[in-house]
Design a protein around this motif. Structure first.
Motif, PDB file in Angstrom:
ATOM      1  N   LYS A   1       0.849  -1.260  -0.004  1.00 57.95           N
ATOM      2  CA  LYS A   1       0.058   0.041   0.065  1.00 57.95           C
ATOM      3  C   LYS A   1       1.038   1.427  -0.240  1.00 57.95           C
ATOM      4  CE  LYS A   1      -4.106  -2.088   2.150  1.00 57.95           C
ATOM      5  NZ  LYS A   1      -4.921  -1.957   3.637  1.00 57.95           N
ATOM      6  N   GLY A   2       2.086   1.261   0.780  1.00 60.67           N
ATOM      7  CA  GLY A   2       2.919   2.531   0.814  1.00 60.67           C
ATOM      8  C   GLY A   2       3.463   2.772  -0.710  1.00 60.67           C
ATOM      9  N   LEU A   3       3.796   1.509  -1.464  1.00 65.02           N
ATOM     10  CA  LEU A   3       4.345   1.793  -2.677  1.00 65.02           C
ATOM     11  C   LEU A   3       3.244   2.260  -3.610  1.00 65.02           C
ATOM     12  CD1 LEU A   3       6.381  -1.775  -3.074  1.00 65.02           C
ATOM     13  CD2 LEU A   3       7.264   0.736  -2.634  1.00 65.02           C
ATOM     14  N   ALA A   4       1.975   1.809  -3.512  1.00 57.76           N
ATOM     15  CA  ALA A   4       1.050   2.484  -4.374  1.00 57.76           C
ATOM     16  C   ALA A   4       0.768   3.806  -4.024  1.00 57.76           C
ATOM     17  CB  ALA A   4      -0.445   1.507  -4.087  1.00 57.76           C
ATOM     18  N   ILE A   5       0.812   4.288  -2.845  1.00 55.57           N
ATOM     19  CA  ILE A   5       0.788   5.766  -2.411  1.00 55.57           C
ATOM     20  C   ILE A   5       1.546   6.472  -3.273  1.00 55.57           C
ATOM     21  CG2 ILE A   5       0.889   7.474  -0.504  1.00 55.57           C
ATOM     22  CD1 ILE A   5      -0.809   5.592   1.067  1.00 55.57           C
ATOM     23  N   LEU A   6       3.207   6.068  -3.226  1.00 55.04           N
ATOM     24  CA  LEU A   6       3.981   6.674  -4.222  1.00 55.04           C
ATOM     25  C   LEU A   6       3.672   7.067  -5.544  1.00 55.04           C
ATOM     26  CD1 LEU A   6       7.315   4.945  -3.079  1.00 55.04           C
ATOM     27  CD2 LEU A   6       6.382   6.931  -2.198  1.00 55.04           C
ATOM     28  N   LEU A   7       2.958   6.202  -6.210  1.00 51.28           N
ATOM     29  CA  LEU A   7       2.680   6.243  -7.511  1.00 51.28           C
ATOM     30  C   LEU A   7       1.412   7.134  -7.670  1.00 51.28           C
ATOM     31  CD1 LEU A   7       2.633   2.703  -8.789  1.00 51.28           C
ATOM     32  CD2 LEU A   7       4.505   4.555  -8.930  1.00 51.28           C
ATOM     33  N   ILE A   8       0.587   7.052  -6.456  1.00 48.25           N
ATOM     34  CA  ILE A   8      -0.654   7.863  -6.403  1.00 48.25           C
ATOM     35  C   ILE A   8      -0.201   9.386  -6.391  1.00 48.25           C
ATOM     36  CG2 ILE A   8      -2.597   8.699  -5.222  1.00 48.25           C
ATOM     37  CD1 ILE A   8      -3.151   5.591  -4.564  1.00 48.25           C
ATOM     38  N   GLY A   9       0.765   9.482  -5.531  1.00 40.81           N
ATOM     39  CA  GLY A   9       1.340  11.126  -5.239  1.00 40.81           C
ATOM     40  C   GLY A   9       2.132  11.617  -6.461  1.00 40.81           C
ATOM     41  N   CYS A  10       2.341  10.899  -7.438  1.00 43.48           N
ATOM     42  CA  CYS A  10       3.148  11.528  -8.381  1.00 43.48           C
ATOM     43  C   CYS A  10       2.598  12.711  -8.685  1.00 43.48           C
ATOM     44  CB  CYS A  10       3.395  10.698  -9.871  1.00 43.48           C
ATOM     45  SG  CYS A  10       4.297   9.194  -9.435  1.00 43.48           S
ATOM     46  N   PRO A  11       3.245  13.886  -9.129  1.00 37.16           N
ATOM     47  CA  PRO A  11       2.666  15.165  -9.020  1.00 37.16           C
ATOM     48  C   PRO A  11       2.505  15.761 -10.700  1.00 37.16           C
ATOM     49  CG  PRO A  11       5.230  15.515  -8.841  1.00 37.16           C
ATOM     50  CD  PRO A  11       4.998  14.031  -8.581  1.00 37.16           C
ATOM     51  N   CYS A  12       2.492  14.896 -11.622  1.00 37.19           N
ATOM     52  CA  CYS A  12       2.592  15.416 -12.757  1.00 37.19           C
ATOM     53  C   CYS A  12       1.255  16.013 -13.218  1.00 37.19           C
ATOM     54  CB  CYS A  12       3.087  14.192 -13.740  1.00 37.19           C
ATOM     55  SG  CYS A  12       4.627  13.716 -13.977  1.00 37.19           S
ATOM     56  N   ALA A  13       0.467  15.459 -13.127  1.00 36.54           N
ATOM     57  CA  ALA A  13      -0.902  16.137 -13.446  1.00 36.54           C
ATOM     58  C   ALA A  13      -1.132  17.683 -12.752  1.00 36.54           C
ATOM     59  CB  ALA A  13      -2.136  15.169 -12.995  1.00 36.54           C
ATOM     60  N   LEU A  14      -0.944  17.396 -11.359  1.00 37.76           N
ATOM     61  CA  LEU A  14      -1.032  18.787 -10.855  1.00 37.76           C
ATOM     62  C   LEU A  14      -0.006  19.778 -11.257  1.00 37.76           C
ATOM     63  CD1 LEU A  14      -2.447  20.414  -8.217  1.00 37.76           C
ATOM     64  CD2 LEU A  14      -0.396  19.858  -7.133  1.00 37.76           C
ATOM     65  N   VAL A  15       1.045  19.516 -11.574  1.00 33.01           N
ATOM     66  CA  VAL A  15       2.105  20.218 -11.889  1.00 33.01           C
ATOM     67  C   VAL A  15       1.905  20.870 -13.253  1.00 33.01           C
ATOM     68  CG1 VAL A  15       4.631  20.823 -12.589  1.00 33.01           C
ATOM     69  CG2 VAL A  15       3.932  19.525 -10.577  1.00 33.01           C
ATOM     70  N   ILE A  16       1.267  20.205 -14.205  1.00 38.25           N
ATOM     71  CA  ILE A  16       1.060  20.410 -15.832  1.00 38.25           C
ATOM     72  C   ILE A  16      -0.503  21.222 -15.804  1.00 38.25           C
ATOM     73  CG2 ILE A  16      -0.090  18.509 -16.587  1.00 38.25           C
ATOM     74  CD1 ILE A  16       1.656  18.538 -18.890  1.00 38.25           C
ATOM     75  N   SER A  17      -1.091  21.139 -14.652  1.00 41.78           N
ATOM     76  CA  SER A  17      -2.590  21.662 -14.779  1.00 41.78           C
ATOM     77  C   SER A  17      -2.677  23.171 -15.177  1.00 41.78           C
ATOM     78  CB  SER A  17      -3.119  21.228 -13.506  1.00 41.78           C
ATOM     79  OG  SER A  17      -2.594  22.042 -12.538  1.00 41.78           O
ATOM     80  N   THR A  18      -1.969  24.035 -14.667  1.00 40.48           N
ATOM     81  CA  THR A  18      -1.784  25.335 -14.942  1.00 40.48           C
ATOM     82  C   THR A  18      -1.047  25.538 -16.359  1.00 40.48           C
ATOM     83  OG1 THR A  18      -2.048  26.009 -12.800  1.00 40.48           O
ATOM     84  CG2 THR A  18      -1.055  27.701 -14.208  1.00 40.48           C
ATOM     85  N   PRO A  19       0.285  25.253 -16.334  1.00 37.89           N
ATOM     86  CA  PRO A  19       0.970  25.904 -17.714  1.00 37.89           C
ATOM     87  C   PRO A  19      -0.021  25.375 -19.200  1.00 37.89           C
ATOM     88  CG  PRO A  19       2.195  24.073 -16.345  1.00 37.89           C
ATOM     89  CD  PRO A  19       1.127  24.544 -15.374  1.00 37.89           C
ATOM     90  N   ALA A  20      -0.079  23.989 -18.805  1.00 38.33           N
ATOM     91  CA  ALA A  20      -0.984  23.576 -20.186  1.00 38.33           C
ATOM     92  C   ALA A  20      -2.087  24.267 -20.604  1.00 38.33           C
ATOM     93  CB  ALA A  20      -1.312  22.242 -19.934  1.00 38.33           C
ATOM     94  N   ALA A  21      -2.898  24.765 -19.566  1.00 36.17           N
ATOM     95  CA  ALA A  21      -4.054  25.601 -19.880  1.00 36.17           C
ATOM     96  C   ALA A  21      -3.795  26.872 -20.243  1.00 36.17           C
ATOM     97  CB  ALA A  21      -5.002  25.824 -18.671  1.00 36.17           C
ATOM     98  N   ILE A  22      -2.702  27.639 -19.801  1.00 34.72           N
ATOM     99  CA  ILE A  22      -2.352  28.954 -20.134  1.00 34.72           C
ATOM    100  C   ILE A  22      -1.491  28.819 -21.460  1.00 34.72           C
ATOM    101  CG2 ILE A  22      -0.315  30.793 -19.497  1.00 34.72           C
ATOM    102  CD1 ILE A  22      -1.044  30.385 -16.653  1.00 34.72           C
ATOM    103  N   ALA A  23      -1.037  28.048 -21.771  1.00 35.56           N
ATOM    104  CA  ALA A  23      -0.165  27.835 -23.047  1.00 35.56           C
ATOM    105  C   ALA A  23      -1.434  27.480 -24.360  1.00 35.56           C
ATOM    106  CB  ALA A  23       0.920  26.491 -23.053  1.00 35.56           C
ATOM    107  N   ALA A  24      -2.482  26.825 -23.935  1.00 36.78           N
ATOM    108  CA  ALA A  24      -3.440  26.574 -24.722  1.00 36.78           C
ATOM    109  C   ALA A  24      -4.165  27.845 -25.055  1.00 36.78           C
ATOM    110  CB  ALA A  24      -4.270  25.432 -24.491  1.00 36.78           C
ATOM    111  N   ALA A  25      -4.506  28.730 -23.996  1.00 36.66           N
ATOM    112  CA  ALA A  25      -5.130  29.887 -23.845  1.00 36.66           C
ATOM    113  C   ALA A  25      -4.250  31.037 -24.827  1.00 36.66           C
ATOM    114  CB  ALA A  25      -5.458  30.404 -22.694  1.00 36.66           C
ATOM    115  N   LEU A  26      -3.053  31.229 -24.379  1.00 38.17           N
ATOM    116  CA  LEU A  26      -2.500  31.982 -25.005  1.00 38.17           C
ATOM    117  C   LEU A  26      -2.258  31.816 -26.541  1.00 38.17           C
ATOM    118  CD1 LEU A  26       0.534  32.286 -22.651  1.00 38.17           C
ATOM    119  CD2 LEU A  26      -1.007  34.068 -23.183  1.00 38.17           C
TER     120      LEU A  26
END
Length: 736
Positions: free
Chosen positions: A380-405
């Motif tokens: 379960k601890g190893l699964a939490i490491l994978l769940i916690g990967c920040p990729c989706a959170l980190v890309i959420s803003t710059p991807a939207a801003i790039a597309a809007a610009l």
């Protein structure tokens, strides 16, 4: 003392904000570098340094899987062939076959591969395919010989994990120990230790597929703005004397004459010399209908000549045409992080180590304190490491801003960065200049009075006197005569009367075109006629009285009229709940007349410093002010405003002095720009909700034992792809 410089590079293989963070950290550790800012959305890196060569930066980034080239190198696709460095180095992080408008690759010979390829021919795609085939082979072998199943799956795991682990190790040495690759490596190795080798191999494959999809989506966002560059044709028809020859469009110099045939794209910014044609400007300005352009009118590179042969005089070199400036502006804007993006970057710097701590606590505490099974809770601890990967959170803003610009730029709405995009939605007051912003910027004949004969006679005689003059009022009279199809007779002895008007001879008659005061000095104006002239003056119009042999013939009234879309544009702003105000240096009577027509508050007779003071006054009252002007005499007010918006045809001044520019000059586009900001921020919050919501759901289901390793990585990969695709929806944004 050696001077510090800032250099801009293009980075190959960077397709998410986590990549940008690793690059920044690695480059900042180079001696002589004082600052580094990478933009995954633009594919660029800015470095503040003292005498740091390209090779040194290349050495820092190559082990991480990235390539670097000078920013002025031609945008090309990424190489897949072997290089002169470590032959064992794997390029699975180099998104080779994407349509990387911003990515360049610089092998040792500095030769850029001009070929491009589809995404399925990239190194990353090949690695994912190899891992998938290895996993399929392991599964098949496990069915035939179950005793070899564990080792077969271990081999399949290593196909994908070794490149990931190597990048994790390189990142740790480069100052980024808590990377997505680190979390993946720990989770996969831990899964093997507790006997979940088959699941670990599946997780690695899903991770590689997720990275591939992320790269494809990111490259699509880059291609959306780089696609503008493809609008400019490769060749042009250069006119030299009586000959016409085909030359590269990039070789055109300012002042060159080019011919554009019907159906051709215009190869450079220019001014029409001969011909009149309908120009389809939609690729550059978003204008849906072709616009008729005549000799003297400016045209943009990349627009389409639809109906007649034109000759143009080139007014800008290829590197400085409207398309090139838009692409450059949007790239630079994408490098500017919005406040929300900066907050998420700071948050993620603590978030990933926090995930490691939470995963460790979940794995250790229940067995130690409650006597639970180690294998169950380590899993379960190893699964939490994978769940916690920040990729989706980190890309959420710059991807939207790039597309809007990008979406805004393709519709003539240019914004200098995410901070501007984010701030626009908070605007409460819009202050507008009059001349050239609310109005057309040139006088038009609005009324013609004829006391004897027809109105056409008044226009004909007035135009005869004004032929050859470059005065704005003269040009307005000549333009109206041309539009009405009036035949203009020749005038002789035409001369200006200082402070009064103009005089001349037409067909043997002495013709005078005078101000009302000057006309009243020569003849007595009828009371009803004088009253009409006073009414014109009260409406802010300039009036000229026409006399023939000292007989009253008529009069013309002229005014710089509101833009055709002015009222609709102001109504759109009011519909958003915004206050509108006119700030102008024009006289109060003219300004009040225009203001009354358009229904907005007026402050007139202002110097540039006065406009700036009024903007400050509004801000002191708690207003968030957008100042809209031409970017020249409004510069102090544009700089003082929370958002400065330049109107007009993409001039250097308009693009450089304000926070944003409206290329087509439509007032309705101000409301459109604010609407784009609102749509972008709504998209960002949707992305953050998806990224954190999925993590919260799978965190609970993992602790409850409902889901395991592969659903965890699928959730992270799925969230990354979902937020990226959601951001890409903004590429199709259109103003209401």
């Amino acid at each position: 003392m050696t001077q510090q410089t800032q250099t801009r590079y293009r980075i190959g293989g960077m397709d998410c904000a986590a990549c940008a963070g690793k690059i920044e950290t690695a480059v900042r550790r180079i001696p002589g570098v004082s600052g580094a800012s990478a933009s995954a959305t633009a594919g660029t890196l800015r470095v503040d340094h003292i005498d740091v060569p390209l090779g040194t930066i290349e050495q820092a980034l190559r082990p991480l899987g990235y390539t670097v080239a000078p920013a002025d190198a031609a945008p090309v696709a990424h190489h897949d062939h072997d290089h002169d460095h470590d032959p064992d180095h794997d390029h699975d992080h180099d998104h080779a076959g994407h349509d990387h408008g911003d990515h360049n690759h610089a092998p040792a010979d500095n030769h850029f591969d001009l070929g491009t390829g589809p995404w399925w021919q990239t190194a990353k795609a090949r690695l994912a395919l190899a891992c998938g085939l290895a996993l399929l082979a392991a599964y098949s072998l496990g069915l035939v010989a179950p005793v070899l199943g564990h080792w077969a799956f271990l081999g399949a795991l290593l196909v994908g994990l070794i490149p990931i682990a190597r990048r994790a190790l390189a990142g740790a040495f480069a100052g980024t120990p808590f990377s997505i690759e680190t979390l993946m490596t720990i989770a996969a190795v831990g899964a093997v230790i507790i006997g979940a080798t088959e699941e670990a191999a599946t997780v690695v494959l899903l991770f590689l597929v997720g990275e591939l999809l992320e790269g494809v989506a990111a490259s699509r966002a880059r291609a959306s703005i780089q696609g503008l560059s493809a609008l400019v044709p490769k060749t042009a028809l250069l006119v030299t004397g009586d000959t016409t020859r085909e030359v590269p469009a990039t070789s055109l110099t300012i002042g060159a004459i080019v011919m554009v045939r019907p159906g051709d794209r215009i190869p450079a910014d220019g001014q029409i010399v001969t011909g009149s044609s309908a120009i389809d400007e939609s690729p550059v300005t978003g204008e849906s209908l072709p616009v008729t352009r005549q000799p003297g009118d400016a045209v943009f590179a990349g627009t389409i000549n639809t109906s007649a042969v034109l000759t143009l005089r080139v007014t800008a070199a290829a590197a400085d045409n409207t398309i090139a400036r838009i692409v450059r502006l949007v790239e630079e804007a994408q490098e500017s992080k919005a406040p929300t993006a900066r907050f998420i970057d700071r948050f993620s710097a603590w978030y990933t180590p926090g995930v490691l701590v939470v995963g460790a606590l979940v794995a250790i505490l229940p067995p130690l304190l409650l006597g639970q099974a180690w294998s169950e809770w380590v899993y379960k601890g190893l699964a939490i490491l994978l769940i916690g990967c920040p990729c989706a959170l980190v890309i959420s803003t710059p991807a939207a801003i790039a597309a809007a610009l990008s979406a805004g730029a393709r519709r003539g709405l240019l914004l200098k960065g995410g901070a501007v995009l984010e701030r626009l939605r908070d605007i409460t007051t819009v202050a507008l200049d009059k001349t050239g912003t609310l109005t057309l910027g040139k006088p038009l004949v609005t009324d013609i009075l004829a006391t004897t004969g027809a109105e056409a006679d008044v226009l004909r005689l007035a135009a005869a006197l004004e032929t050859g003059s470059s005065h704005p009022l003269a040009l307005a009279i000549l333009s109206r005569a041309k539009a009405d199809g009036v035949t203009i007779p020749a005038a002789t002895d035409a001369a200006a009367i200082p402070g009064k008007g103009v005089a001349g001879q037409v067909a043997g008659q002495s013709i005078l075109l005078l101000s009302p005061a000057a006309a009243a000095e020569r003849i007595a104006l009828p009371p009803d006629f004088a009253a009409r002239l006073d009414g014109f003056a009260a409406a802010g119009k300039s009036v000229s009285v026409l006399l023939a042999d000292d007989q009253l013939i008529g009069a013309l009234a002229l005014r710089d009229e509101p833009r055709p879309d002015a009222r609709a544009g102001l109504d759109a702003l009011r519909a958003l709940g915004l206050k509108t105000i006119m700030l102008t240096g024009d006289n109060a009577r003219t300004a009040q007349a225009i203001g009354a027509d358009l229904g907005l508050e007026v402050r007139a007779g202002l110097l540039p410093a006065d406009k700036q003071a009024i903007v400050r006054e509004l801000q002191s009252q708690g207003q968030i002010v957008a100042k809209v002007g031409d970017g020249i005499n409004d510069a102090p007010a544009l700089a003082a405003a929370d958002i400065g918006i330049a109107m007009g045809g993409g001039t250097d001044v308009a693009l450089e002095t304000a926070d944003a520019a409206i290329l087509h000059g439509r007032l309705a586009d101000i409301a459109g720009m604010i609407g784009l900001s609102q749509a972008a921020m709504a998209n960002i919050w949707q992305n953050i909700a998806v990224a954190l919501g999925l993590k919260a759901v799978f965190l609970v289901t993992t602790i409850l034992g409902i889901t395991g390793l592969w659903p965890a990585i699928l959730a992270d990969t799925g969230a990354t792809v979902l937020v990226t695709l959601n951001a890409m929806r903004l590429l199709g944004w259109r103003p209401r």
